[in-house]
Design a protein around this motif. Structure first.
Motif, PDB file in Angstrom:
ATOM      1  N   GLU A   1      23.941  77.451  48.468  1.00 13.42           N
ATOM      2  CA  GLU A   1      22.598  77.204  47.926  1.00 13.42           C
ATOM      3  C   GLU A   1      21.524  77.782  48.846  1.00 13.42           C
ATOM      4  OE1 GLU A   1      22.565  72.999  47.405  1.00 13.42           O
ATOM      5  OE2 GLU A   1      23.630  73.060  45.491  1.00 13.42           O
ATOM      6  N   THR A   2      21.765  77.736  50.140  1.00 13.89           N
ATOM      7  CA  THR A   2      20.819  78.338  51.092  1.00 13.89           C
ATOM      8  C   THR A   2      20.731  79.846  50.863  1.00 13.89           C
ATOM      9  OG1 THR A   2      21.278  76.650  52.754  1.00 13.89           O
ATOM     10  CG2 THR A   2      20.323  78.720  53.543  1.00 13.89           C
ATOM     11  N   ILE A   3      21.884  80.465  50.657  1.00 15.30           N
ATOM     12  CA  ILE A   3      21.917  81.915  50.432  1.00 15.30           C
ATOM     13  C   ILE A   3      21.198  82.270  49.138  1.00 15.30           C
ATOM     14  CG2 ILE A   3      23.429  83.875  49.930  1.00 15.30           C
ATOM     15  CD1 ILE A   3      25.473  82.523  51.851  1.00 15.30           C
ATOM     16  N   THR A   4      21.540  81.551  48.056  1.00 13.50           N
ATOM     17  CA  THR A   4      20.963  81.903  46.752  1.00 13.50           C
ATOM     18  C   THR A   4      19.470  81.601  46.685  1.00 13.50           C
ATOM     19  OG1 THR A   4      21.651  79.742  45.881  1.00 13.50           O
ATOM     20  CG2 THR A   4      23.133  81.602  45.520  1.00 13.50           C
ATOM     21  N   ALA A   5      18.989  80.722  47.557  1.00 11.48           N
ATOM     22  CA  ALA A   5      17.553  80.418  47.552  1.00 11.48           C
ATOM     23  C   ALA A   5      16.722  81.600  48.004  1.00 11.48           C
ATOM     24  CB  ALA A   5      17.275  79.217  48.453  1.00 11.48           C
ATOM     25  N   VAL A   6      17.304  82.492  48.811  1.00 13.33           N
ATOM     26  CA  VAL A   6      16.519  83.594  49.363  1.00 13.33           C
ATOM     27  C   VAL A   6      17.099  84.967  49.063  1.00 13.33           C
ATOM     28  CG1 VAL A   6      15.672  82.168  51.244  1.00 13.33           C
ATOM     29  CG2 VAL A   6      17.737  83.496  51.583  1.00 13.33           C
ATOM     30  N   ASP A   7      18.282  85.016  48.465  1.00 15.79           N
ATOM     31  CA  ASP A   7      18.983  86.294  48.328  1.00 15.79           C
ATOM     32  C   ASP A   7      19.499  86.452  46.904  1.00 15.79           C
ATOM     33  OD1 ASP A   7      20.423  88.600  48.600  1.00 15.79           O
ATOM     34  OD2 ASP A   7      21.555  87.965  50.355  1.00 15.79           O
ATOM     35  N   ASP A   8      19.062  87.528  46.252  1.00 15.50           N
ATOM     36  CA  ASP A   8      19.533  87.799  44.896  1.00 15.50           C
ATOM     37  C   ASP A   8      20.300  89.122  44.854  1.00 15.50           C
ATOM     38  OD1 ASP A   8      19.804  87.200  42.160  1.00 15.50           O
ATOM     39  OD2 ASP A   8      18.153  88.544  41.647  1.00 15.50           O
ATOM     40  N   SER A   9      20.863  89.487  45.985  1.00 10.71           N
ATOM     41  CA  SER A   9      21.580  90.757  46.072  1.00 10.71           C
ATOM     42  C   SER A   9      22.946  90.639  45.386  1.00 10.71           C
ATOM     43  CB  SER A   9      21.785  91.139  47.544  1.00 10.71           C
ATOM     44  OG  SER A   9      22.651  90.205  48.172  1.00 10.71           O
ATOM     45  N   PRO A  10      23.588  91.781  45.102  1.00  7.88           N
ATOM     46  CA  PRO A  10      24.938  91.730  44.522  1.00  7.88           C
ATOM     47  C   PRO A  10      25.917  90.939  45.387  1.00  7.88           C
ATOM     48  CG  PRO A  10      24.044  93.939  44.321  1.00  7.88           C
ATOM     49  CD  PRO A  10      23.064  93.158  45.150  1.00  7.88           C
ATOM     50  N   ALA A  11      25.792  91.061  46.714  1.00  8.57           N
ATOM     51  CA  ALA A  11      26.689  90.322  47.608  1.00  8.57           C
ATOM     52  C   ALA A  11      26.489  88.819  47.451  1.00  8.57           C
ATOM     53  CB  ALA A  11      26.440  90.737  49.056  1.00  8.57           C
ATOM     54  N   ALA A  12      25.244  88.386  47.314  1.00  9.68           N
ATOM     55  CA  ALA A  12      24.975  86.956  47.141  1.00  9.68           C
ATOM     56  C   ALA A  12      25.503  86.458  45.806  1.00  9.68           C
ATOM     57  CB  ALA A  12      23.471  86.701  47.260  1.00  9.68           C
ATOM     58  N   ARG A  13      25.303  87.265  44.763  1.00  8.60           N
ATOM     59  CA  ARG A  13      25.815  86.851  43.439  1.00  8.60           C
ATOM     60  C   ARG A  13      27.340  86.788  43.441  1.00  8.60           C
ATOM     61  NH1 ARG A  13      21.529  90.299  41.783  1.00  8.60           N
ATOM     62  NH2 ARG A  13      22.941  92.022  41.354  1.00  8.60           N
ATOM     63  N   ARG A  14      27.965  87.719  44.154  1.00  7.75           N
ATOM     64  CA  ARG A  14      29.423  87.697  44.255  1.00  7.75           C
ATOM     65  C   ARG A  14      29.892  86.455  45.010  1.00  7.75           C
ATOM     66  NH1 ARG A  14      29.704  92.447  45.670  1.00  7.75           N
ATOM     67  NH2 ARG A  14      29.806  92.228  47.941  1.00  7.75           N
ATOM     68  N   ALA A  15      29.142  86.051  46.033  1.00  9.05           N
ATOM     69  CA  ALA A  15      29.497  84.851  46.793  1.00  9.05           C
ATOM     70  C   ALA A  15      29.458  83.622  45.894  1.00  9.05           C
ATOM     71  CB  ALA A  15      28.539  84.678  47.975  1.00  9.05           C
ATOM     72  N   VAL A  16      28.454  83.537  45.027  1.00  9.37           N
ATOM     73  CA  VAL A  16      28.357  82.398  44.101  1.00  9.37           C
ATOM     74  C   VAL A  16      29.556  82.384  43.161  1.00  9.37           C
ATOM     75  CG1 VAL A  16      27.018  81.409  42.209  1.00  9.37           C
ATOM     76  CG2 VAL A  16      25.852  82.309  44.224  1.00  9.37           C
ATOM     77  N   ALA A  17      29.904  83.564  42.634  1.00  9.29           N
ATOM     78  CA  ALA A  17      31.042  83.638  41.713  1.00  9.29           C
ATOM     79  C   ALA A  17      32.338  83.235  42.418  1.00  9.29           C
ATOM     80  CB  ALA A  17      31.161  85.059  41.150  1.00  9.29           C
ATOM     81  N   ASP A  18      32.501  83.700  43.654  1.00  7.00           N
ATOM     82  CA  ASP A  18      33.708  83.355  44.409  1.00  7.00           C
ATOM     83  C   ASP A  18      33.754  81.853  44.711  1.00  7.00           C
ATOM     84  OD1 ASP A  18      34.375  85.993  44.349  1.00  7.00           O
ATOM     85  OD2 ASP A  18      33.772  86.436  46.412  1.00  7.00           O
ATOM     86  N   PHE A  19      32.606  81.280  45.011  1.00  2.62           N
ATOM     87  CA  PHE A  19      32.560  79.837  45.291  1.00  2.62           C
ATOM     88  C   PHE A  19      32.884  79.028  44.040  1.00  2.62           C
ATOM     89  CE2 PHE A  19      30.160  75.801  45.700  1.00  2.62           C
ATOM     90  CZ  PHE A  19      30.833  75.285  46.793  1.00  2.62           C
ATOM     91  N   ASP A  20      32.391  79.485  42.903  1.00  2.00           N
ATOM     92  CA  ASP A  20      32.703  78.807  41.647  1.00  2.00           C
ATOM     93  C   ASP A  20      34.204  78.869  41.357  1.00  2.00           C
ATOM     94  OD1 ASP A  20      30.069  78.170  41.300  1.00  2.00           O
ATOM     95  OD2 ASP A  20      29.634  79.818  39.924  1.00  2.00           O
ATOM     96  N   ALA A  21      34.797  80.033  41.626  1.00  2.61           N
ATOM     97  CA  ALA A  21      36.239  80.169  41.406  1.00  2.61           C
ATOM     98  C   ALA A  21      37.021  79.233  42.324  1.00  2.61           C
ATOM     99  CB  ALA A  21      36.664  81.622  41.629  1.00  2.61           C
ATOM    100  N   LEU A  22      36.599  79.146  43.580  1.00  2.00           N
ATOM    101  CA  LEU A  22      37.236  78.210  44.501  1.00  2.00           C
ATOM    102  C   LEU A  22      37.032  76.770  44.050  1.00  2.00           C
ATOM    103  CD1 LEU A  22      36.542  79.567  48.099  1.00  2.00           C
ATOM    104  CD2 LEU A  22      38.759  78.941  47.153  1.00  2.00           C
ATOM    105  N   GLY A  23      35.860  76.488  43.476  1.00  4.30           N
ATOM    106  CA  GLY A  23      35.598  75.142  42.965  1.00  4.30           C
ATOM    107  C   GLY A  23      36.569  74.755  41.864  1.00  4.30           C
ATOM    108  N   ALA A  24      36.867  75.727  40.990  1.00  6.88           N
ATOM    109  CA  ALA A  24      37.839  75.454  39.925  1.00  6.88           C
ATOM    110  C   ALA A  24      39.220  75.189  40.521  1.00  6.88           C
ATOM    111  CB  ALA A  24      37.885  76.647  38.965  1.00  6.88           C
ATOM    112  N   ARG A  25      39.572  75.959  41.551  1.00  5.62           N
ATOM    113  CA  ARG A  25      40.867  75.754  42.213  1.00  5.62           C
ATOM    114  C   ARG A  25      40.912  74.377  42.891  1.00  5.62           C
ATOM    115  NH1 ARG A  25      45.795  75.676  43.361  1.00  5.62           N
ATOM    116  NH2 ARG A  25      46.578  76.522  45.322  1.00  5.62           N
TER     117      ARG A  25
END
Length: 430
Positions: A61-85
């Motif tokens: 959430e700290t990252i997404t609050a200030v960063d909208d780069s492709p790397a940040a969006r990929r981090a959110v997607a990866d975290f969501d995938a880990l959340g499902a796991r």
């Protein structure tokens, strides 16, 4: 009378009412203890995973609050995938816990063993996912460090913006107290009011990156307003000085323009028409330019009185351009007469000056060569021919001295171009 201890142990149901288990033998109790240990270990693993997930969610959430780069969006997607796991393994852990009541009095050894196996497997899965989560967290460190740095800049940036707005407001109050209008600056400052409201609402509502950008923009604009407000007294004094100076200059040019007619009269009397025809319109044009300049000066004074500083400055620039043009035209007549007098008296000086330029260029062209480069020799030969023709034009009763002067000047310019070409070529060869 008290019973012996062994007799108490032998009484039927001695443990039934006290919440203690019935005793089914050492093996069953051993399996129960092992299952309970596996359950405790799984619970500890579950708690560690849940805690790590919560901590990592804060980082994301700290990252997404200030960063909208492709790397940040990929981090959110990866975290969501880990959340499902994590949800999957957590569900299996919960199911394993719910499937076995290890506190049952009649827990069989086989059932306890199965519980231990399932709870141990659940724990191992929880540990593996925790390790994945840790690795993912480590991969986020560059993004997180950048985000935390930007968040650390946020509060100071917002405060600087507020202080800049306050400074601009105070500066406007000061210049108004001195009787200077600053309506345009006040309007620009008022336009920043909604931006201040958004800054006060904070990054939670508008995002940290947008808030930081807004704070920096507000600070820049407020600082510009402050600087202009502080310079306003100086600008007013400068406009007043220019008004006086340009009025004086216009008056002087009116006097000088009146002296052009006698100069033109002498030019007409002593020299061929070609020497002065292009100057015929100078007196009339000078008078019109001065008239236009005086009109613009009155408009500039009115703009200054109304404190319309940009209009006053623009009008004064127009006046200056008109007076510059007039000055050049008026000066041209006197300069023409002076140059024609000089060449009429001694044309040889102009001739020698031009010949020297040609000879100097010819020497340069031959330096280090047995024959000149045709690219240099041809224009120099042409220059010699032009000079000879110009000198020949001085014959006759009424020579066109002005044509002679313009030709010799043109010859020297052509020669200078050849010299420049030679030096450039030789300089490039070193």
């Amino acid at each position: 009378m008290a019973l012996p201890a062994l007799a108490v142990l032998a009484l039927p149901g001695a443990f039934a009412g006290g919440g203690t288990r019935r005793w089914f033998g050492g093996r069953a109790e051993g399996q129960r203890a092992e299952a309970q240990a596996a359950k405790d270990a799984a619970a500890a693993a579950f708690y560690e995973l849940d805690t790590a997930q919560r901590d990592l969610r804060i980082s994301v959430e700290t990252i997404t609050a200030v960063d909208d780069s492709p790397a940040a969006r990929r981090a959110v997607a990866d975290f969501d995938a880990l959340g499902a796991r994590i949800d999957e393994v957590s569900q299996r852990y919960i199911q394993a816990v719910d499937a076995h009541d290890l506190d049952r009095d009649d827990l069989e050894a086989a059932v306890a063993a199965r519980a231990r196996t399932e709870l141990t497997a659940a724990r191992d899965e929880l540990v593996r996912v925790k390790q994945e989560l840790d690795r993912f967290g480590a991969s986020l460190e560059p993004l997180l460090g950048k985000a935390e740095t930007q968040l650390a800049r946020l509060a100071p940036a917002v405060e600087r913006a507020r202080q800049a707005l306050l400074g601009a407001s105070n500066a406007l109050d000061t210049v108004r107290q001195r009787g200077l209008g600053a309506d345009d600056l006040a309007a620009r400052l008022a336009a920043l009011s909604p931006e201040l409201t958004r800054l006060n609402q904070g990054a939670g509502q508008h995002g940290a990156a947008q808030t930081l950008e807004r704070a920096e923009r507000v600070q820049r604009e407020a600082a510009a307003i402050l600087a202009e407000a502080e310079r306003l007294p100086e600008k007013a004094a400068e406009v007043d000085h220019r008004l006086v100076s340009l009025r004086t200059r216009a008056q002087a040019l009116t006097t000088r323009a009146g002296q052009v007619d006698p100069v033109l009269s002498e030019l007409r009397r002593r020299f061929a028409a070609a020497c002065w025809q292009d100057l015929q319109q100078v007196p009339a044009q000078a008078a019109e330019n001065v008239r236009q300049a005086e009109l613009k000066l009155r408009e500039a004074q009115a703009a200054r009185d109304a404190q319309r500083w940009p209009d006053a400055t623009s009008l004064l620039s127009t006046v200056r351009a008109l007076l510059n043009t007039t000055d050049e035209a008026v000066s041209a007549a006197g300069d023409r007469l002076a140059r024609l007098n000089a060449v009429q008296k001694d044309p040889q000086q102009e001739i020698e000056r031009t010949r020297f330029a040609i000879r100097d260029a010819q020497r340069l062209a031959m330096t280090g060569r047995s024959t000149p480069d045709p690219r240099h020799a041809r224009p120099l030969d042409d220059a010699v021919g032009r000079l000879e023709r110009a000198v020949g034009g001085l014959q006759g009763r009424h020579p066109d001295y002005w044509h002679f002067l313009t030709e010799t000047e043109a010859v020297r310019q052509a020669v200078a171009r050849v010299v420049g070409q030679i030096r450039e070529e030789r300089g490039g060869g070193h």
